[in-house]
Design an enzyme around this catalytic site. Structure first.
Site, short mmCIF file in Angstrom:
data_model
loop_
_atom_site.label_atom_id
_atom_site.label_comp_id
_atom_site.label_asym_id
_atom_site.label_seq_id
_atom_site.Cartn_x
_atom_site.Cartn_y
_atom_site.Cartn_z
N LEU A 66 -9.31 -10.36 -6.37
CA LEU A 66 -8.75 -9.21 -5.87
C LEU A 66 -8.85 -7.72 -6.67
CD1 LEU A 66 -5.50 -10.82 -4.85
CD2 LEU A 66 -7.35 -10.34 -3.27
N GLU A 67 -9.13 -6.70 -6.20
CA GLU A 67 -9.32 -5.56 -6.94
C GLU A 67 -8.15 -5.01 -6.77
OE1 GLU A 67 -12.52 -4.63 -4.39
OE2 GLU A 67 -13.18 -6.56 -4.94
N GLY A 123 0.93 -1.06 0.12
CA GLY A 123 -0.02 0.01 0.12
C GLY A 123 0.61 1.33 -0.24
N ARG A 124 1.82 0.99 0.72
CA ARG A 124 2.86 2.23 0.78
C ARG A 124 3.28 2.77 -0.45
NH1 ARG A 124 5.26 0.71 6.55
NH2 ARG A 124 3.12 0.76 7.60
#
Lengths: 209, 435
Positions: free
Chosen positions: A140-141, A118-119
């Site tokens: 998964l999106e 995410g980072r």
């Protein structure tokens, strides 16, 4: 109640036994010793080989009340192990977990992204819930909200699954349309009679006067 | 005069090269298709160079014509392969089966070489006809330049190319590769030819009079004349050729049966029952006989035959033939019957010399039990065991009683089977490099 890794490892070990009535299964199975010792409250899942993207050049827009999305509007991609899929900034693709999951009727789970990814701008899912009795791979999106393209590889750790105990065991299994799939799918949007009636209401009718 | 066909020939090959350039942009599911494409590209470029070097001032018309014909013949032989490679990239295919099938192919075709050192390459694709199909490239195949040596190309029927239940039929196709690599045709040709001669001598009196004419010049014993007479020779050759082809196809069935056991019988029935349209192909025994042979072999190999199996099949009519061809096929059918036991034994011996293991009933049952819980079996040893479990579940109408598994049984079962095959492939990758 969120389950801790020791408990998850124990359930996975029990679920691996042939003939287990209502097992928790993650296949391929994670390293149970490492999971047991990790002290975490989740299990990492890996990225599978199938992807599905929208054919943007053939779409003016998507509406959210379609009962059945025409399959020609999506395109499947297979990325072999060792190869990469390049997710460009602001682009979106459906991926799928490498693992096939089965939840017992006493458990539910949430798919959460990994902070390290995410980072870097890679968002995995928006709080995907997995219901009791679900069996299959998890879609998964994947979105790149960063500013540079991200290379993702089948087999990499992509997300984590948090398990919850369900308060009362349900006899019925999950009836999701996504059950038993190995490829990502958009799926259909269920018809919603209330939204339909509201939408059909004539604008400027006598009712508004 | 400049020879226009020289330019035409070069242009045709250059256009084919352009098409290869387009194919290179495909998303390849694995590297073997790309390697094959690169080899074909290099070969076509070498053809262009060869034609470029032909100076019309220095070479005769005959030479130029011959070179052009050779180049175009080579081009024509690779066009279907280009189409095959293109279809190998289509996402309709079940790419998950690639690693496990490559593993089996390598163990079968190069049993003396470590599976990770093997040079056997596999291209899995699909065909727009309802029949599994294969090209085998090996040194014994002299008709084409040897640029794809070691490649096996297997195509499943296009709209079923992701149906795992058809995978056992690839065992038959691998049989063709074994037949070629082990040069079994040579061995069987000797046996069959002798059997045909023997048949002709025994049944001489039943032959039509026009065939029995013996040339006056033949100073041979009456016995020799029967099989060397000019009128009998074509019949003998045709009979040998038909019997040989039937033996090859039957041998391939036995290889498929050896690898996949009962699942081979089930996928065979899926493909052939109740009856394919059209007349019988003389390259095969008729369906009922073919099935009876499979059942006989299954008995020897110790595989269970599904209940009432043979009643699923019907014979097709023979094609309409001239009297002389009818005689050849009658002899071929009779001689072929004598080859069946030899082929059963041969297939068994060849498989026993490889690391390919027959499906194990206990392992099949374990996988089946996991499928009951709608999950893959983690510790599979072979694709064959997964497919046997899948067929067992598929044949059981009430395999899952709970919704939505029950309602979507076939689709979920196939997805689950492919995922289990993928997990097997992952285990094989983790055990050692597969390139």
């Amino acid at each position: 109640m969120i389950l801790k890794s020791e408990h998850i490892a124990t359930l996975l070990k029990e679920g691996d036994k042939i003939g287990e009535d209502d097992p928790l299964v993650i296949s391929p199975q994670p390293d149970l010793e490492k999971l047991h010792a990790s002290g975490s409250a989740s299990v990492d899942l890996r990225l599978g080989t199938w992807f599905s993207s929208l054919r943007q050049a053939r779409l003016s827009h998507l509406t959210m009340d379609e009962e059945r999305l025409r399959p020609q509007l999506t395109k499947s991609h297979y990325v072999r192990y060792g190869s990469e899929y390049y997710l460009h900034p602001n682009s979106f693709v459906l991926g799928i977990t490498l693992e096939w999951i089965r939840l017992p009727t006493t458990m539910a789970a949430y798919v959460i992204g990994k902070s390290s990814l995410g980072r870097r701008g890679l968002i995995i899912a928006t709080a995907t819930g997995v219901h009791p009795g679900y069996t299959g791979c998890i879609t998964l999106e994947l979105t790149n909200v960063g500013e540079i393209p991200i290379a993702i590889k089948p087999g990499m750790r992509i997300c984590q699954l948090f398990f919850h105990q369900v308060w009362k065991s349900a006899k019925n299994v999950d009836c999701s349309q996504f059950i038993g799939r190995r490829k990502p799918e958009l799926g259909n949007i269920k018809s919603d009679t209330i939204a339909q009636k509201l939408g059909d209401f004539p604008i400027g009718s006598d009712f508004h006067r | 005069m400049t020879y226009c066909y020289l330019k035409y020939s070069k242009d045709k090959i250059k256009l084919a090269l352009d098409e290869v350039g387009s194919l290179e942009q495909c998303e390849f599911p694995y590297s073997h298709s790309e390697i094959a494409l690169k080899k074909i590209k290099d070969f076509l470029e070498s053809l262009v160079c060869r034609l470029d070097d032909l100076d019309p001032q220095l070479n005769t018309k005959d030479i130029i014509q011959k070179e052009c014909k050779l180049a175009l013949k080579a081009l024509a032989s690779y066009i279907p392969i280009l189409g095959f490679i293109l279809r190998s990239t289509n996402v309709r295919n079940a790419f998950e089966i690639f690693i496990p099938l490559l593993n089996i192919s390598r163990k079968l075709l190069e049993p003396d070489i470590d599976v990770n050192q093997s040079t056997v390459k596999l291209i899995l694709s699909s065909e727009w006809k309802y029949s599994p199909h294969m090209f085998v490239f090996h040194q014994t195949q002299f008709q084409q330049p040897q640029i794809l040596d070691g490649f096996i190309l297997i195509g499943l029927p296009s709209y079923e190319s992701s149906n795992p239940l058809l995978i056992p039929l690839t065992g038959h196709e691998l049989g063709h590769a074994i037949w070629k690599i082990k040069k079994l045709e040579n061995d069987f040709r000797v046996i069959i030819s002798k059997a045909v001669e023997k048949h002709i001598k025994i049944h001489w009196d039943d032959f039509p009079d026009e065939i029995k004419k013996i040339p006056n010049t033949a100073k041979k014993t009456d016995r020799e004349s029967k099989t060397e007479n000019l009128f009998v020779l074509p019949t003998k050759e045709r009979a040998t050729s038909f019997a040989l082809k039937q033996t090859e196809e039957t041998f391939c069935d036995f290889i498929g049966l050896n690898i996949y056991g009962t699942a081979y019988l089930q996928s065979f029935a899926y493909l052939f029952a109740p009856k394919l349209p059209g007349r019988r192909s003389l390259k095969y025994p008729n369906e009922v006989k073919r099935t009876n042979n499979l059942v006989k072999a299954a008995g020897q190999y110790g595989f269970e035959v599904p209940v009432d199996y043979q009643s699923n099949f019907e014979d097709r009519k023979d094609p309409e033939l001239f009297k002389i061809d009818q005689l050849s096929i009658t002899i071929a059918d009779t001689v072929f019957d004598q080859m069946v036991q030899i082929a059963i034994d041969k297939a068994e011996t060849i498989l026993s010399e490889t690391e390919v293991q027959r499906p194990d009933d206990k392992a099949i049952q374990e996988i089946y039990e996991r499928f009951k819980s709608a999950v893959p079996f983690q510790n599979c040893n072979s694709i064959s065991e997964i497919l046997n479990a899948a067929w067992k579940a598929y044949e059981e109408p009430d395999f899952w009683s709970q919704e939505p598994l029950r309602e979507n049984k076939d689709k979920i079962l196939k997805e689950l089977t492919l995922k289990n095959i993928e997990i097997l492939g992952i285990n094989q990758i983790l055990q050692g490099p597969v390139s």
